[in-house]
Design a protein around this motif. Structure first.
Motif, mmCIF file in Angstrom:
data_model
loop_
_atom_site.group_PDB
_atom_site.id
_atom_site.type_symbol
_atom_site.label_atom_id
_atom_site.label_comp_id
_atom_site.label_asym_id
_atom_site.label_seq_id
_atom_site.Cartn_x
_atom_site.Cartn_y
_atom_site.Cartn_z
ATOM 1 N N GLY A 502 0.736 -1.124 0.051
ATOM 2 C CA GLY A 502 -0.019 -0.013 0.093
ATOM 3 C C GLY A 502 0.849 1.276 0.007
ATOM 4 O O GLY A 502 0.625 2.135 -0.702
ATOM 5 N N GLN A 503 1.789 1.301 0.756
ATOM 6 C CA GLN A 503 2.722 2.312 0.903
ATOM 7 C C GLN A 503 3.478 2.602 -0.219
ATOM 8 O O GLN A 503 3.627 3.731 -0.710
ATOM 9 N N VAL A 504 4.027 1.637 -0.994
ATOM 10 C CA VAL A 504 4.620 1.972 -2.550
ATOM 11 C C VAL A 504 3.820 2.524 -3.291
ATOM 12 O O VAL A 504 4.236 3.370 -4.067
ATOM 13 N N GLY A 773 10.255 2.952 5.373
ATOM 14 C CA GLY A 773 9.480 1.600 5.637
ATOM 15 C C GLY A 773 10.017 0.363 5.088
ATOM 16 O O GLY A 773 10.288 -0.596 5.853
ATOM 17 N N ILE A 774 10.832 0.777 3.916
ATOM 18 C CA ILE A 774 11.382 -0.658 3.447
ATOM 19 C C ILE A 774 12.696 -0.841 4.170
ATOM 20 O O ILE A 774 12.936 -2.138 4.333
ATOM 21 N N VAL A 814 7.505 -4.703 -3.672
ATOM 22 C CA VAL A 814 7.660 -3.614 -4.335
ATOM 23 C C VAL A 814 6.873 -3.415 -5.628
ATOM 24 O O VAL A 814 6.183 -2.379 -6.152
ATOM 25 N N SER A 815 7.219 -4.482 -6.472
ATOM 26 C CA SER A 815 6.668 -4.438 -7.804
ATOM 27 C C SER A 815 5.028 -4.538 -7.663
ATOM 28 O O SER A 815 4.338 -3.734 -8.369
ATOM 29 N N ALA A 819 2.681 -1.842 -9.183
ATOM 30 C CA ALA A 819 1.601 -1.786 -10.108
ATOM 31 C C ALA A 819 0.339 -1.359 -9.683
ATOM 32 O O ALA A 819 -0.709 -0.662 -10.522
ATOM 33 N N VAL A 820 0.088 -1.496 -8.415
ATOM 34 C CA VAL A 820 -1.280 -0.793 -7.905
ATOM 35 C C VAL A 820 -1.206 0.512 -8.033
ATOM 36 O O VAL A 820 -2.191 1.324 -8.409
ATOM 37 N N GLY A 821 -0.047 1.001 -7.836
ATOM 38 C CA GLY A 821 0.454 2.481 -7.991
ATOM 39 C C GLY A 821 -0.084 3.127 -9.276
ATOM 40 O O GLY A 821 -1.021 3.905 -9.400
ATOM 41 N N VAL A 822 0.348 2.427 -10.225
ATOM 42 C CA VAL A 822 0.101 2.848 -11.552
ATOM 43 C C VAL A 822 -1.510 2.772 -11.851
ATOM 44 O O VAL A 822 -2.181 3.809 -12.273
ATOM 45 N N ILE A 823 -2.157 1.791 -11.288
ATOM 46 C CA ILE A 823 -3.533 1.681 -11.606
ATOM 47 C C ILE A 823 -4.374 2.807 -10.900
ATOM 48 O O ILE A 823 -5.117 3.602 -11.299
#
Lengths: 881, 117
Positions: A502-504, A773-774, A814-815, A819-823
Motif C-alpha cells: 500500500g505504501q509503495v 519503511g522498506i 515493491v513490484s 503496479a497498484v500505484g500505476v492503476i
C-alpha cells in the motif's frame, strides 16, 4: 457503568469506610480466635494478628484505591506505561512523532484553508438563505437588467448588485489607489449585517447617479487610516477628487462576499460614473458589469427562485432579443463570484486535501509496520504479562494507548505546525496590485479536525498491531524465539507485506503526480507566452479617477511616453489599458460583419486590449501578416485592429484576415483588421489558445494607462525612475504596478507554483516514509533471520542465494505496490487533473522513469541491512540465541 | 531499580488474583476464610501480609469477577462474603489455562539439551 460505580462510591463513602472497617475487624477477630485456640494469650494473639495483617492504614488506602479506580485511572496507568516504553526507544518515538506531526500538520493546514474558502459560512445573517445569482454563460449582468430583477423578483426578499472596482482615495497626504465594492443601497440590508461604527448606506441613499457621496470603510482601513478613531464617522475624504462623507465602518470579520478579496471601502453604486471615470455603464444594457446576490424569502426553494428569475429573464429576452436572448439564470453559492471560479477552487483544494491525506496514510502504514515489528519483538514480554494475569483486553488497550500517545504527541506538534502555516498564509500578500487575501484563522474547527485525524491516525496504525499481539501464542514466545519456525515467520509478515504494498502504491501516485506537475510547471515557464517579458518594465496610472478629461488624458499619455523614451538604456516605450496575463483582463463579444446573426450572449467572446502604436513590437509580439498601428490610426481615421490567429479562425474562419471587418454589435461601427499576430496567453498560462484582438488606443482613449518600457538590460532601477518621471509630470498621480514584467507574471504562475510546491513536499515526504519503511522491513527481517543465514552460510550458501532470500520477497512486494500505484494513478487521474497542470498525463517515459526510480530507492534503502545479512558470522550467529 | 519493583509487583498481583479466584471458586467465603483456603491449597507457601489480600479482593470485585454480600460467620459474627461471578469463572479458566501453558513451557525450556537448540 464505571462512572456509575464511581458516583456511588462518592456518595456512599461513609458506608464504604465503615464496611471496610467492619471487614478488617472481623478478619482480626477471627485470626485472634484461631491463634488463641492454639494456646496463645489474648494479648499475644492480638499482637500476632495485627503483625500478620500488616499496616491497616496502608491496606485501607489500597482498598480504596482498588475500589475507586475507574477507566481514567486505568488510562493514566496505560499512558504512564506507554511513555516509559516509548522513552526506551527514543529514535523510533522521535521518528514516529515527526512523521505524524508532518502528516497531521499538513492535513490540518490544508483543511483549514479548504474550510475557510469553501466550508465556513460568511459572517452575515442566515448565510444559507443568501445566494449568488448568475447566468449560465457568465457571472455578471447589465445594471438595467439588475433593476428589473430587483424590482420584479417575487422569490427574494431583496436582490443587491455590486462590483469590484478601484479608485483614488485621499485623506490627508498623497492620494492612494484603493480597492472597493460599488454596492447598491440595499446591499448591507440584504446581507443583514450591522456596522462596527456609524451607519451603512441604505436604499434611500442610493437613488440618483452621482448624488450619494457616501463611503463605508472596512475595519482595516478604519484602523490604518483613521487609527480607529470615532471621529472618522462623518469625516470627509476625497475619492477621485470629489468629497465623500464617511458614514460608518464594516464589522471586523466582514470583507464582502468574495473569499479572496478584501475591499478597503464600500461606495454606493450610484457613484459608479464618478468612480469609474469615463466608463459610465449604469444605463447600458449591453455592459455586463454588475454581480447580483439575493436573499431568498422564507420557505422559497432554490428551484422556485430560479424559476422566478427565469420568468423575468424570458421577458427581457423578448424585449431585448439582441442582447438578452438565451439568457438563463441560475443560483450559485456566494464566495467566488459564482460557480465559474468556485468549481476550480473547490476541485483544487479538494485535490490537494486528497493528496495530503495520502501522505498521512503513508505515514500511518509506515508506523503500523514499525509498531508491528515492536510488538513482535516484545512478544516475550507480552507473553509474560499474559501469563501473570494481564487480560488480553488489557494488553490490547495498553498497546493501543501507546499508539494513541504517539499520535497525540504527533497531533500536538502537527497542530502547532498548521497554526504557524495558517498565520504565514494569512499574512501573505500576492505580489499584485489587488488586495488578494485569504484569512485562515486557526480556530476550534482546526482543533476539532486535528483531534479527529489524530484519533483516526492512532487507531489506524495502532489497532492492527495491538490486535495481532493479543493473539500471541505463549509457548514459542516463552521458549526462545518465534524466529525458530520459519513457517510462522512467513505468516506473521502477511500484514506488514500488505502495508508495504500500500505504501509503495501511494508513494508512486504522489511522486508521479509531483513530477508531472513539476514538468507541467517547467513547460508552462518555457511555453511561448506570445510576447517577451524579459527586460520589460511596467508602471500604471489611472487618469480618469485623477480628474483628467479625455483630451487631457490623451495628451498626458503621449507626453509621458515621450519623457520615458529619454531615460538611459530605454529602447522603446508604449502603453496600453492592460497587458496579457495581468490581473485586469477585459473580454467583449464580437461578430463578423459578413456573417451577423449570432445574437445575445451566444456571440463570440474575445479578449481585447487597447494599445498604443509600438506596443506590439515593444512586447515582441510576433507579427505574422499586415502592419502594426501608427500615429495615423487616430480618432479621425477608420477603426482598425490587430487580431491573433485564434480570432481569425474563430470569427472569420481564415488564416488571412487582413482587410476583413468585425464589430461589437449591429449598432457599432465596423473595425477593419490590419494585422495578424501569433496566439499568446492572455488570462492564464494554462488556458487553451483563445481569441484576442488589439485596438488602437489613439482611436478610443482609455484612462487606465499601463506603460511598457523595454530596456537594453534588465534594469532593476528603471521602475523608480519611471515613477519619478511620472511624478515630475503630475505629483498627485498615484503610480501602481511598477516593476519588472517578468516578476509580475508571478501572479499568473502562482497557482501552479503553489501546487508544484505542495506536491513536491508531499512526494518527498512519501518517498522518505516509504524508503524508511522498506529499510525497516528489510532490516527487521535480516535481524530475525540472522541465525538462519548463519546456518545457510555454514552449510555453504552462496551470496547470490542469500540475496535472493533477502530481496526476492521485497522485490515482489515493491513490484506489486508499483503496479497498484500505476492503476491508482490512472484511476485518480480525474481528481489529480484539478491540481496537476499537464498536457499529457500519461507520458510513458515518465511513468517508466518514476517506476525505476522507486525500485532503485527500494534497493538502496535495503542496501545496508542486506550487506549485514551477507556478512553474518555463522559462529556468532548460532551462538547468539 | 524502580522498573524492577514494578515488575515483581505485577507478577505478585497476577498470581494473587489467580489464587483468590481459585479459592472463591470453591465456595462463597469471607476474606479471612479465603486467606486460609489459599494457605491450604498453596501449602502455606504464600508469603504476604494478610492485609494485602483485601486490595486484591476489592479490585476483583470492581472488575466484576467477584460479588459480595453480608452474612453471618460460623461463630455468629457479621462478615462480608465473596462469591465468584460468571465473569470471574471465565477469567479463572483462562488464567488456569495460560498458567499451565506457562508451566509447561518453562518445563520444556528447562529440560532442553544443548543439541536441541
Amino acid at each position: 457503568m464505571f462512572r456509575f460505580l464511581h458516583w456511588r462510591s462518592l456518595f456512599r463513602r461513609d458506608r464504604f469506610e465503615s464496611e471496610m472497617a467492619d471487614e478488617f475487624a472481623f478478619h482480626l477477630q477471627a485470626r485472634i480466635d484461631d491463634l488463641m485456640r492454639t494456646g496463645l494469650s489474648p494479648q499475644e494473639a492480638e499482637r500476632r494478628a495485627r503483625l500478620e495483617f500488616g499496616g491497616k492504614e496502608r491496606y485501607r488506602a489500597e482498598c480504596r484505591e482498588s475500589h475507586r479506580v475507574h477507566w481514567l485511572d486505568e488510562l493514566g496507568r496505560n499512558i504512564r506505561y506507554a511513555l516509559r516504553s516509548l522513552r526506551r526507544t527514543p529514535a523510533f518515538s522521535l521518528a514516529a512523532i515527526l512523521s505524524l506531526a508532518l502528516g497531521i500538520g499538513i492535513n490540518t493546514f490544508i483543511f483549514s484553508v479548504f474550510d475557510s474558502l469553501v466550508l465556513k459560512p460568511l459572517p452575515i445573517k442566515d448565510p444559507a438563505r443568501v445566494t449568488f445569482i448568475e447566468t449560465t454563460t457568465g457571472n455578471t449582468h447589465s445594471f438595467p437588467d439588475y433593476r428589473e430583477f430587483r424590482d420584479r423578483a417575487k422569490a427574494f426578499s431583496g436582490i443587491a448588485g455590486y462590483r469590484i472596482s478601484v479608485m483614488n482615495f485621499e485623506h490627508g497626504g498623497e492620494p492612494n489607489r484603493m480597492w472597493c465594492y460599488l454596492a447598491t443601497g440595499n446591499y448591507f440590508d440584504v446581507l443583514g449585517i450591522r456596522p462596527a461604527a456609524g451607519r451603512f448606506f441604505h436604499q434611500q441613499d442610493d437613488l440618483h447617479p452621482g448624488a450619494s457621496p457616501y463611503a463605508v470603510l472596512s475595519y482595516t482601513t478604519w484602523q490604518t487610516r483613521f487609527a480607529g478613531s470615532p471621529q472618522a464617522i462623518g469625516a470627509t475624504v476625497r475619492i477621485n477628487g470629489l468629497s465623500y462623507t464617511v458614514l460608518g465602518v464594516a464589522p471586523k470579520e466582514f470583507h464582502g462576499t468574495e473569499m479572496f478579496y478584501w475591499p478597503e471601502v464600500w461606495l454606493p453604486m450610484m457613484m459608479q460614473p464618478q468612480v469609474e471615470v469615463g466608463n459610465a455603464w449604469l444605463e447600458e444594457r449591453a455592459e455586463w458589469n454588475t454581480m447580483m446576490l439575493g436573499r431568498l424569502k422564507p420557505g422559497i426553494t432554490s428551484v422556485q427562485a430560479t424559476g422566478d428569475l427565469n420568468r423575468i429573464a424570458d421577458d427581457l429576452a423578448r424585449q431585448y432579443p439582441l442582447i438578452d436572448k438565451d439568457m438563463h439564470m441560475r443560483l450559485a453559492e456566494l464566495g467566488f463570484m459564482g460557480s465559474s471560479l468556485r468549481e476550480p477552487v473547490e476541485a483544487f483544494a479538494g485535490g490537494v486535501l486528497l493528496l495530503a491525506s495520502l501522505v498521512l496514510l503513508t505515514a500511518c502504514s509506515n508506523l503500523a509496520g514499525l509498531m508491528l515489528a515492536r510488538v513482535t519483538d516484545r512478544q516475550q514480554e507480552l507473553a509474560i504479562r499474559v501469563s501473570i494475569g494481564a487480560g488480553r483486553l488489557r494488553i490490547v488497550s495498553q498497546l493501543l494507548t501507546e499508539s494513541l500517545v504517539l499520535a497525540f504527541l504527533g497531533g500536538i506538534a502537527g497542530c502547532a505546525l498548521s497554526v504557524t502555516a495558517c498565520k504565514l498564509f494569512s499574512g501573505w500578500h500576492a505580489p499584485v496590485d489587488f488586495p488578494v487575501q485569504i484569512a485562515v484563522n486557526p480556530d476550534w474547527r482546526l482543533l476539532a479536525f486535528a483531534a479527529a485525524i489524530t484519533l483516526v491516525t492512532g487507531l489506524l496504525f495502532g489497532l492492527g498491531p495491538a490486535l495481532r499481539s493479543s493473539r500471541t501464542d505463549l509457548n514459542p514466545s516463552l521458549k526462545g524465539n518465534a524466529g525458530i519456525s520459519l513457517l510462522k515467520t512467513k505468516h506473521r509478515f502477511a500484514v506488514r507485506d500488505l502495508l508495504l504494498v500500500g505504501q509503495v502504491a501511494v508513494c508512486f501516485v504522489l511522486v508521479f503526480a509531483c513530477i508531472l506537475s513539476l514538468q507541467g510547471l517547467q513547460r508552462a515557464i518555457t511555453q511561448p507566452l506570445g510576447f517577451d517579458p524579459q527586460n520589460v518594465t511596467t508602471a500604471a496610472v489611472e487618469l480618469g479617477s485623477a480628474g483628467y478629461s479625455e483630451a487631457q488624458g490623451k495628451l498626458f499619455q503621449q507626453r509621458l511616453a515621450e519623457s520615458l523614451r529619454s531615460l538611459p538604456g530605454v529602447t522603446s516605450v508604449a502603453y496600453a489599458n492592460s497587458l496579457p496575463l495581468s490581473v485586469d483582463q477585459s473580454t467583449t463579444s464580437v461578430e463578423s460583419t459578413e456573417e451577423p446573426g449570432k445574437t445575445g450572449r451566444r456571440r463570440a467572446q474575445a479578449n481585447y486590449y487597447e494599445v498604443s502604436p509600438g506596443l506590439l513590437p515593444t512586447l515582441r509580439v510576433p507579427l505574422l501578416r499586415g502592419r502594426d498601428f501608427n500615429e495615423h490610426d487616430n480618432a479621425h481615421a477608420p477603426l482598425v485592429a490587430v487580431v491573433n490567429e485564434s480570432f481569425a479562425r474563430k470569427i472569420f474562419n481564415t488564416n488571412d484576415p487582413i482587410g476583413k471587418t468585425f464589430r461589437y454589435g449591429p449598432q457599432s461601427p465596423p473595425i477593419q483588421v490590419i494585422g495578424l499576430v501569433r496566439d499568446g496567453k492572455y488570462v492564464s498560462l494554462t488556458e487553451a489558445p483563445d481569441a484576442a484582438f488589439f485596438g488602437c488606443i489613439l482611436q478610443t482613449y482609455n484612462p487606465t494607462t499601463t506603460l511598457v518600457v523595454r530596456s537594453l538590460t534588465s534594469a532593476a532601477a528603471l521602475a523608480p525612475q519611471i515613477a519619478k518621471r511620472i511624478r515630475a509630470l503630475d505629483p498627485k498621480l498615484p503610480v501602481y504596478g511598477a516593476g519588472n514584467l517578468e516578476s509580475m507574471l508571478g501572479f499568473a504562475m502562482f497557482p501552479m507554483r503553489a501546487a508544484a510546491l505542495a506536491l513536491s513536499a508531499f512526494g518527498a515526504l512519501a518517498l522518505l516514509l516509504t524508503v524508511t519503511g522498506i529499510y525497516g522491513l528489510v532490516d527487521y527481517s535480516v535481524v530475525r533471520r540472522t541465525r538462519e543465514f548463519g546456518i545457510r552460510i555454514a552449510v555453504g550458501a552462496r551470496a547470490f542465494e542469500l540475496l535472493r532470500l533477502m530481496l526476492g520477497r521485497l522485490l515482489v512486494l515493491v513490484s506489486v505496490g508499483l503496479a497498484v500505484g500505476v492503476i491508482l494513478a490512472f484511476a485518480a487521474g480525474a481528481a489529480l487533473s484539478a491540481v496537476i497542470y499537464t498536457t499529457s498525463p500519461t507520458n510513458p517515459i515518465l511513468l517508466v522513469g518514476v517506476l525505476l526510480a522507486l525500485l532503485v530507492s527500494a534497493l538502496l534503502a535495503s542496501w545496508k541491512p542486506v550487506l549485514r545479512g551477507l556478512r553474518v558470522n555463522p559462529v556468532s550467529a548460532l551462538r547468539c540465541e | 531499580m524502580h522498573r524492577k519493583d514494578n515488575k515483581s509487583a505485577e507478577l505478585l498481583q497476577g498470581t494473587l488474583d489467580l489464587l483468590v479466584l481459585k479459592a472463591v471458586s470453591l465456595g462463597k467465603m469471607h476474606g479471612y476464610g479465603i486467606l486460609l483456603r489459599i494457605e491450604q491449597i498453596s501449602g502455606g507457601s504464600l508469603d504476604i501480609e494478610q492485609g494485602a489480600l483485601y486490595p486484591a479482593l476489592y479490585r476483583l470485585e470492581r472488575q466484576g469477577m467477584l460479588a459480595t454480600e453480608w452474612g453471618t460467620s460460623e461463630n455468629n459474627r457479621k462478615a462480608k462474603y465473596y462469591i465468584l461471578t460468571s465473569r470471574g469463572r471465565v477469567q479463572l479458566k483462562d488464567e488456569e489455562r495460560s498458567w499451565s501453558r506457562l508451566v509447561e513451557a518453562i518445563g520444556t525450556a528447562l529440560k532442553a539439551r544443548p543439541n536441541e537448540v
